[in-house]
Design an enzyme around this catalytic site. Structure first.
Site, short mmCIF file in Angstrom:
data_model
loop_
_atom_site.label_atom_id
_atom_site.label_comp_id
_atom_site.label_asym_id
_atom_site.label_seq_id
_atom_site.Cartn_x
_atom_site.Cartn_y
_atom_site.Cartn_z
N PRO A 51 47.44 -2.08 -34.99
CA PRO A 51 48.75 -2.03 -33.84
C PRO A 51 48.44 -2.26 -32.67
O PRO A 51 47.21 -2.32 -31.94
CB PRO A 51 48.54 -0.26 -33.69
CG PRO A 51 47.24 -0.02 -34.33
CD PRO A 51 46.81 -0.90 -35.37
N ASN A 52 49.16 -3.03 -31.77
CA ASN A 52 49.36 -3.86 -30.47
C ASN A 52 48.70 -4.91 -30.30
O ASN A 52 48.74 -5.34 -29.16
CB ASN A 52 48.96 -2.47 -29.69
CG ASN A 52 49.41 -1.21 -29.47
OD1 ASN A 52 51.17 -1.25 -29.62
ND2 ASN A 52 48.56 0.14 -29.67
N ARG B 120 33.51 1.59 -23.07
CA ARG B 120 35.15 2.01 -23.13
C ARG B 120 35.06 3.91 -23.20
O ARG B 120 33.68 4.36 -23.17
CB ARG B 120 36.77 1.41 -23.63
CG ARG B 120 36.07 -0.08 -23.35
CD ARG B 120 37.46 -0.87 -24.15
NE ARG B 120 38.68 -0.73 -23.43
CZ ARG B 120 39.87 -0.40 -24.66
NH1 ARG B 120 39.77 -1.56 -25.62
NH2 ARG B 120 41.02 0.02 -23.84
N TYR C 101 40.65 -7.71 -23.66
CA TYR C 101 41.11 -9.14 -24.56
C TYR C 101 42.17 -9.88 -24.50
O TYR C 101 41.40 -10.39 -25.39
CB TYR C 101 42.94 -7.63 -24.98
CG TYR C 101 43.06 -6.30 -25.50
CD1 TYR C 101 41.75 -6.23 -26.03
CD2 TYR C 101 43.65 -5.35 -24.32
CE1 TYR C 101 40.83 -4.91 -26.39
CE2 TYR C 101 43.55 -4.22 -25.19
CZ TYR C 101 42.64 -3.67 -26.22
OH TYR C 101 42.23 -2.43 -26.76
N GLU D 160 33.71 -4.72 -39.74
CA GLU D 160 35.18 -3.98 -37.89
C GLU D 160 35.30 -4.69 -36.98
O GLU D 160 33.82 -5.28 -36.76
CB GLU D 160 34.50 -3.03 -38.40
CG GLU D 160 35.41 -2.48 -36.92
CD GLU D 160 34.96 -0.86 -36.92
OE1 GLU D 160 33.60 -0.32 -37.74
OE2 GLU D 160 35.11 -0.16 -36.12
N ARG E 184 48.62 -7.95 -23.31
CA ARG E 184 48.11 -6.79 -23.43
C ARG E 184 47.28 -7.06 -22.49
O ARG E 184 45.57 -7.74 -22.89
CB ARG E 184 48.11 -6.12 -24.47
CG ARG E 184 47.53 -5.16 -24.75
CD ARG E 184 46.52 -4.97 -26.18
NE ARG E 184 46.60 -3.33 -26.07
CZ ARG E 184 45.99 -2.61 -27.51
NH1 ARG E 184 45.41 -3.82 -28.19
NH2 ARG E 184 45.68 -1.77 -26.90
N ALA F 30 44.10 1.10 -32.39
CA ALA F 30 43.85 1.81 -32.27
C ALA F 30 43.53 3.26 -33.31
O ALA F 30 42.70 4.50 -33.56
CB ALA F 30 45.09 2.78 -31.72
C1 DQA Z 1 40.35 -2.20 -29.64
C2 DQA Z 1 39.97 -1.79 -29.41
C3 DQA Z 1 40.35 -0.48 -29.54
O1 DQA Z 1 39.91 1.12 -28.74
C4 DQA Z 1 42.47 -0.32 -29.16
O2 DQA Z 1 42.67 0.68 -29.53
C5 DQA Z 1 42.61 -1.81 -29.69
C6 DQA Z 1 42.08 -2.46 -29.51
C7 DQA Z 1 39.57 -4.14 -29.64
O3 DQA Z 1 39.95 -4.80 -30.48
O4 DQA Z 1 38.98 -3.97 -28.94
O5 DQA Z 1 43.85 -1.90 -30.19
O6 DQA Z 1 40.14 -2.68 -31.47
#
Ligand code: DQA
Length: 144
Positions: A11-12, A109, A24, A100, A19, A79
């Site tokens: 997501p996102n 963070r 990022y 991962e 963003r 997330a």
């Molecule tokens: C993320 C880190 C996660 O905590 C966050 O919710 C993301 C992006 C990253 O690529 O740094 O959506 O996975």
């Protein structure tokens, strides 16, 4: 060597480019994906990329990977990394090796980002290297 690598984005991550660019980066997901597909061509492996904002859709894609020839999974679950037992179970269930990836250094963070449901079932974890993390994971998978 893994010939077929699935890169999953959660997501996102479709918002990359706009963003929180200070966290990022400024590259879009489409640009990152195109770079990975090109890298795959250079390495002689097939890269498929897949994004969803939806937990169940990601789980369905992971389940399909069991029978579609995928040999390795690279996953940035966003997330869901910090919340999803279901994605963890899907990855365990298909028993495919995975790395991962996180663009940001989640350990610098908020505390809620320090725990991952995926890390202990992954072959390895890469975080904080920006989009190079995906490249490193693909190179690792291709050479494995
Ligand atoms: C993320 C880190 C996660 O905590 C966050 O919710 C993301 C992006 C990253 O690529 O740094 O959506 O996975």
């Amino acid at each position: 060597m893994a010939q077929r690598i699935l890169v999953l984005h959660g997501p996102n991550l479709n918002l990359l480019g706009t963003r929180e660019p200070q966290v990022y980066g400024r590259r879009t997901l489409a640009q990152i994906d195109a770079g990975l597909v090109e890298l795959g061509t250079r390495l002689g492996v097939t890269i498929e990329t897949f994004h969803s904002n939806h937990e169940g859709v990601l789980i369905d894609r992971i389940q399909s990977a069991r029978t579609d020839g995928t040999e390795f999974v690279v996953i940035n679950a966003g997330a869901y990394t910090h919340t999803s037992v279901a994605i963890r179970d899907a990855l365990s269930g298909v028993a495919l090796p995975c790395v991962e990836v996180h663009l940001s250094n989640v350990h610098q963070r908020e505390a809620f980002r320090h725990h991952s449901y995926l890390s202990d079932i992954a072959v390895g974890v890469i975080c904080g290297l920006g989009e190079f993390g995906y490249e490193a994971a693909v190179r690792f998978a291709a050479g494995r």
